[in-house]
Design a protein around this motif. Structure first.
Motif, PDB file in Angstrom:
ATOM      1  N   VAL A 324      39.320  35.278  36.979  1.00  0.00           N
ATOM      2  CA  VAL A 324      40.374  36.078  36.372  1.00  0.00           C
ATOM      3  C   VAL A 324      41.088  36.826  37.493  1.00  0.00           C
ATOM      4  CG1 VAL A 324      38.800  38.003  35.961  1.00  0.00           C
ATOM      5  CG2 VAL A 324      40.909  37.876  34.673  1.00  0.00           C
ATOM      6  N   ASP A 325      42.414  36.912  37.432  1.00  0.00           N
ATOM      7  CA  ASP A 325      43.168  37.711  38.389  1.00  0.00           C
ATOM      8  C   ASP A 325      43.126  39.165  37.961  1.00  0.00           C
ATOM      9  OD1 ASP A 325      43.941  35.935  40.310  1.00  0.00           O
ATOM     10  OD2 ASP A 325      45.845  35.415  39.358  1.00  0.00           O
ATOM     11  N   TYR A 326      43.139  40.091  38.951  1.00  0.00           N
ATOM     12  CA  TYR A 326      43.205  41.501  38.592  1.00  0.00           C
ATOM     13  C   TYR A 326      44.651  41.985  38.617  1.00  0.00           C
ATOM     14  CZ  TYR A 326      43.044  42.139  43.737  1.00  0.00           C
ATOM     15  OH  TYR A 326      43.276  42.080  45.077  1.00  0.00           O
ATOM     16  N   TRP A 327      44.884  43.053  37.875  1.00  0.00           N
ATOM     17  CA  TRP A 327      46.175  43.727  37.866  1.00  0.00           C
ATOM     18  C   TRP A 327      46.220  44.621  39.100  1.00  0.00           C
ATOM     19  CZ3 TRP A 327      47.259  48.286  34.053  1.00  0.00           C
ATOM     20  CH2 TRP A 327      48.526  48.816  34.302  1.00  0.00           C
ATOM     21  N   HIS A 328      47.131  44.319  40.019  1.00  0.00           N
ATOM     22  CA  HIS A 328      47.237  45.077  41.262  1.00  0.00           C
ATOM     23  C   HIS A 328      48.236  46.209  41.052  1.00  0.00           C
ATOM     24  CE1 HIS A 328      47.075  44.756  45.928  1.00  0.00           C
ATOM     25  NE2 HIS A 328      46.865  45.992  45.487  1.00  0.00           N
ATOM     26  N   LEU A 329      47.720  47.449  41.077  1.00  0.00           N
ATOM     27  CA  LEU A 329      48.512  48.635  40.781  1.00  0.00           C
ATOM     28  C   LEU A 329      48.781  49.386  42.080  1.00  0.00           C
ATOM     29  CD1 LEU A 329      49.481  50.496  38.335  1.00  0.00           C
ATOM     30  CD2 LEU A 329      47.348  51.713  38.705  1.00  0.00           C
ATOM     31  N   PHE A 330      49.990  49.977  42.212  1.00  0.00           N
ATOM     32  CA  PHE A 330      50.363  50.701  43.420  1.00  0.00           C
ATOM     33  C   PHE A 330      50.805  52.118  43.076  1.00  0.00           C
ATOM     34  CE2 PHE A 330      50.932  46.248  44.279  1.00  0.00           C
ATOM     35  CZ  PHE A 330      50.435  46.079  45.564  1.00  0.00           C
ATOM     36  N   PHE A 331      50.234  53.113  43.785  1.00  0.00           N
ATOM     37  CA  PHE A 331      50.666  54.503  43.663  1.00  0.00           C
ATOM     38  C   PHE A 331      51.511  54.863  44.882  1.00  0.00           C
ATOM     39  CE2 PHE A 331      46.882  54.577  40.969  1.00  0.00           C
ATOM     40  CZ  PHE A 331      47.311  55.342  39.905  1.00  0.00           C
ATOM     41  N   ASN A 332      52.771  55.241  44.657  1.00  0.00           N
ATOM     42  CA  ASN A 332      53.672  55.691  45.717  1.00  0.00           C
ATOM     43  C   ASN A 332      53.984  54.581  46.713  1.00  0.00           C
ATOM     44  OD1 ASN A 332      55.217  57.947  46.617  1.00  0.00           O
ATOM     45  ND2 ASN A 332      53.837  58.189  48.368  1.00  0.00           N
ATOM     46  N   CYS A 333      53.889  53.319  46.259  1.00  0.00           N
ATOM     47  CA  CYS A 333      54.122  52.190  47.163  1.00  0.00           C
ATOM     48  C   CYS A 333      55.337  51.371  46.749  1.00  0.00           C
ATOM     49  CB  CYS A 333      52.892  51.275  47.211  1.00  0.00           C
ATOM     50  SG  CYS A 333      51.393  52.095  47.761  1.00  0.00           S
ATOM     51  N   GLY A 334      56.228  51.895  45.931  1.00  0.00           N
ATOM     52  CA  GLY A 334      57.365  51.110  45.468  1.00  0.00           C
ATOM     53  C   GLY A 334      57.124  50.576  44.084  1.00  0.00           C
ATOM     54  N   ASP A 335      57.895  49.620  43.676  1.00  0.00           N
ATOM     55  CA  ASP A 335      57.853  49.068  42.314  1.00  0.00           C
ATOM     56  C   ASP A 335      57.145  47.733  42.296  1.00  0.00           C
ATOM     57  OD1 ASP A 335      59.282  51.261  41.396  1.00  0.00           O
ATOM     58  OD2 ASP A 335      61.201  50.294  41.852  1.00  0.00           O
ATOM     59  N   ASP A 336      55.920  47.705  42.864  1.00  0.00           N
ATOM     60  CA  ASP A 336      55.200  46.434  42.952  1.00  0.00           C
ATOM     61  C   ASP A 336      54.091  46.322  41.927  1.00  0.00           C
ATOM     62  OD1 ASP A 336      55.416  46.734  46.524  1.00  0.00           O
ATOM     63  OD2 ASP A 336      56.760  45.680  45.147  1.00  0.00           O
ATOM     64  N   ASP A 337      54.058  47.239  40.933  1.00  0.00           N
ATOM     65  CA  ASP A 337      52.977  47.183  39.948  1.00  0.00           C
ATOM     66  C   ASP A 337      53.019  45.892  39.147  1.00  0.00           C
ATOM     67  OD1 ASP A 337      52.211  49.593  40.801  1.00  0.00           O
ATOM     68  OD2 ASP A 337      52.962  50.721  39.078  1.00  0.00           O
ATOM     69  N   GLY A 338      51.856  45.419  38.770  1.00  0.00           N
ATOM     70  CA  GLY A 338      51.757  44.294  37.871  1.00  0.00           C
ATOM     71  C   GLY A 338      50.803  44.641  36.758  1.00  0.00           C
ATOM     72  N   PRO A 339      50.577  43.824  35.750  1.00  0.00           N
ATOM     73  CA  PRO A 339      51.298  42.567  35.584  1.00  0.00           C
ATOM     74  C   PRO A 339      52.718  42.772  35.058  1.00  0.00           C
ATOM     75  CG  PRO A 339      49.820  42.938  33.753  1.00  0.00           C
ATOM     76  CD  PRO A 339      49.577  44.061  34.719  1.00  0.00           C
TER      77      PRO A 339
END
Length: 697
Positions: A324-339
């Protein structure tokens, strides 16, 4: 795609009951048995497995066919236990338990008996001899972490009347360790529903762009609304919390900080919720990581759709769906949140990853196995007959008979109730009773005045249902007190002389410190709710609770009388001498620091017997030492201590205080009379002497 196979199976429990008479011994089953009994049926009991389930082991899911149901229940006022194993059968409506005639329950004619299903296991029959092999499903109990995924966890209680047939649903699961004791009763229908694994990983970035592995807390809710709320959780009834404050496993491996993905079991969307509709709501809070980073508080929140979750479960190259792929979340790193959900309206995107962009794909959400014509849809072979109700000609996962896109849908019978879909108001549900032929379950007229009926179908008999218009006149607990006059309407007391419907509480003396008048497990003397609490002494230290700062702990030392243990430290001297009389002086031994005694009052260190020559007693002039007016001789002999104290010629000592300690921070012993001090001493020692010295005439 990897998903955790977690099945919830609904069992319809069937009990055959007849009017009965009281029976003291077990009744033998034969063809001539009296109809005045309630019949249950018991097979061999597998006690060892039930014992293991009591330590909360939930079976791992398997593809084995469910073959046996292992059940434990109790009945009647004595809570008589019953255990049995019965085969599981299957028909067009699903799985159910087979009939067994090995058990009879006596019931007084015209009355009912209370039955409680406490535990339930489902077994496979992979053994060569067809006997139960291993547990594959188990029913969760109220209070366990997985109880939130079933609508009615164990224990389940219902009333059985003579001559009735009762169906009771029991939901079972497989997946993870859980608090489970597994027993049950009767006939059951089974409907599997899967749970899925959802994993999260997060990064935190400084304003300068440096990345860190993030630590965080996750709250997750299921959402039953049709559209996202502008202000989430405004309508709290739409949200059900399934996880609160979940955090990843973190660590520091020789200076390398790490966090494992946080993986949780989540349900799919509810029936009727579309794949693109929001069905989960999350809140994720960034937390500081001591020694690694220090971040301002940050919170991310939003909704998730099934399309977004299923994208994580579909991993390229994972043919056996084991990852299973994980949802890679970013804090203060731009708009790269997924899914991030694929935009079906973007003609250049390829939402189903079949190599054909949406603008050219006639099935943009389906990755076909065979697509020789390149239209993005699975090729339909000429071998599929649209008139075959059991086929799936468009490969959408729905059989022709239940697929409204099929040209023959109106003539098919999806639910197998004998009413064609075109005439069926409930085409996907087969009713038990359908006298009007509309394909839906008939609603029979129910008598609200019948206390033993359940007119609103909520699982509560009319007599115990506060929504029933006759509730006030019914007697729910059968204690002879109607509900409107019963202070305990659902519990029948054994002693109720005051007629309030509740168990009488014997008269208790609230002034008795050793009694427990409110039966809360705390004696009156320690119970703050007792009116005499302030005058009692809970810890028995001689200080009343009202004056005791530590009322529940008895101190060993309490010189200040506050009821608490006095702070420990070196013992000090509690003796004093009066100020010198007129014409007299205060003589003192000098300290190690040659300043006046009045300012420091130091002890004098004597390291060896040779240091014990007569020590002058200097006049304490406040800001300096005056001339010597006497002397002091300390003596350590063996482990005892004695001394001599003398005044100069024409002078005499009227009062003195001698203090000694073995270490610089040790306890101080002292005397104002005699020439020795009790205790055990050895060099080095610390001494301090003050004396009032006066002229002899």
């Amino acid at each position: 795609m990897r998903f955790i196979n977690k099945y919830i199976a609904a069992f319809a429990v069937i009990t055959l009951l007849f009017s009965s008479c009281t029976q003291e011994e077990a009744v033998q089953v034969d063809e001539g048995i009296s109809p005045d009994v309630a019949m249950l049926h018991l097979g061999p009991v597998l006690n060892d497995q039930l014992g293991r389930q009591q330590v909360q082991e939930i079976p791992e899911c398997s593809e084995s066919v469910p073959a046996f149901a292992q059940i434990r229940l109790t009945f009647g006022e004595a809570n008589t236990p019953i255990e049995l194993v019965v085969p599981i059968l299957e028909d067009e409506e699903g799985l159910f338990t087979a009939y067994d005639d090995a058990l009879e329950i006596p019931v007084t004619s015209g009355n009912s008996v209370s039955v409680t299903l406490t535990d339930f296991l489902v077994w496979s029959d992979d053994n060569e001899d067809g006997t139960p092999d291993e547990v594959i499903w188990a029913a969760p109990k109220e209070g366990s972490e997985f109880a939130q995924f079933v609508s009615d966890p164990l224990d389940i209680t219902w009333e059985l009347r003579a001559g009735s047939k009762n169906y009771q649903e029991v939901e079972v699961i497989c997946f993870d360790d859980r608090e489970v004791n597994l027993y049950g009763y009767q006939f059951f229908d089974i409907t599997p529903v899967p749970l899925y694994e959802f994993c999260v990983f997060a990064n935190y970035c400084t304003d300068a762009g440096r990345h860190f592995t993030a630590n965080y807390e996750l709250d997750l809710y299921t959402y039953s609304g049709t559209e996202e709320e502008d202000n989430p959780i405004t309508d709290s009834d739409l949200y059900t919390n399934i996880y609160m404050g979940e955090s990843p496993n973190t660590g520091n491996d020789d200076g390398s900080y790490y966090a494992d993905p946080l993986c949780l079991a989540i349900p799919g969307p509810a029936e009727g919720q579309g794949a693109s509709a929001p069905y989960l709501y999350y809140e994720i809070r960034l937390t500081d990581w001591e020694g690694y980073y220090d971040a301002e508080p940050m919170v991310k929140s939003g909704y998730l759709t099934w399309n977004q979750i299923s994208d994580l479960l579909t991993v390229e190259g994972d043919d056996d769906n084991s990852t299973v792929d994980y949802w890679h979340l970013f804090f203060n790193c731009g708009d790269d949140d997924g899914p991030v959900e694929c935009d079906l309206n973007d003609p250049d995107a390829d939402c189903d990853n079949d190599g054909i962009p949406n603008g050219e794909d006639e099935c943009p959400q389906v990755n076909p196995d065979v697509d020789e014509d390149g239209d993005g849809c699975k090729d339909v072979t000429t071998e599929c007959d649209p008139a075959d109700p059991e086929a799936d000609c468009d490969n959408d996962g729905t059989l022709n008979k239940c697929d409204s896109d099929n040209p023959n849908y109106a003539t098919f019978d999806c639910d197998g109730d004998g009413v064609s879909n075109g005439d069926d108001d409930c085409p996907e549900y087969a009713p038990d009773v359908d006298e009007d032929g509309d394909g839906c379950e008939d609603v029979t007229q129910c008598d609200d005045s019948d206390p033993e009926a359940d007119c609103d179908g909520d699982g509560k008999l009319n007599k115990c249902d506060t929504d029933n218009p006759n509730y006030a006149t019914f007697d729910c607990d059968g204690d002879g007190v109607i509900n409107s006059e019963d202070d305990c309407p659902e519990v029948a007391p054994t002693v109720d002389e005051d007629g309030d419907g509740c168990e009488d509480v014997a008269q208790c003396d609230e002034s008795d410190p050793e009694a427990d008048c409110d039966n809360d497990g705390t004696l009156n003397k320690c119970d703050e709710d007792n009116p005499n609490y302030a005058t009692f002494d809970c810890d028995g230290d001689g200080v009343n609770n009202g004056e005791d700062n530590c009322p529940e702990v008895a101190p060993t030392v309490d010189e200040d009388g506050d009821g608490c243990e006095d702070p420990t430290g070196p013992a000090s001297c509690n003796l004093t001498i009066p100020d010198p009389a007129a014409g007299c002086i205060r003589g003192v031994t000098p300290g190690d620091d040659p300043v006046d005694y009045a300012d420091n009052g130091e002890f004098l260190l004597i390291e060896a017997p040779g240091d014990s020559q007569p020590i002058p007693l200097f006049e304490d002039q406040g800001s300096s030492y005056g001339p010597a007016a006497g002397n002091f001789v300390p003596i350590v002999s063996g482990s005892s201590f004695s001394f001599e104290i003398n005044a100069n010629t024409d002078l005499e000592i009227t009062d003195y205080l001698v203090e000694i300690k073995n270490t610089v921070d040790g306890d101080v012993n002292c005397v104002t009379s005699g020439t020795s001090i009790e205790g055990t001493y050895s060099y080095p020692i610390y001494v301090r002497v003050s004396a009032n010295i006066c002229p002899t005439n």
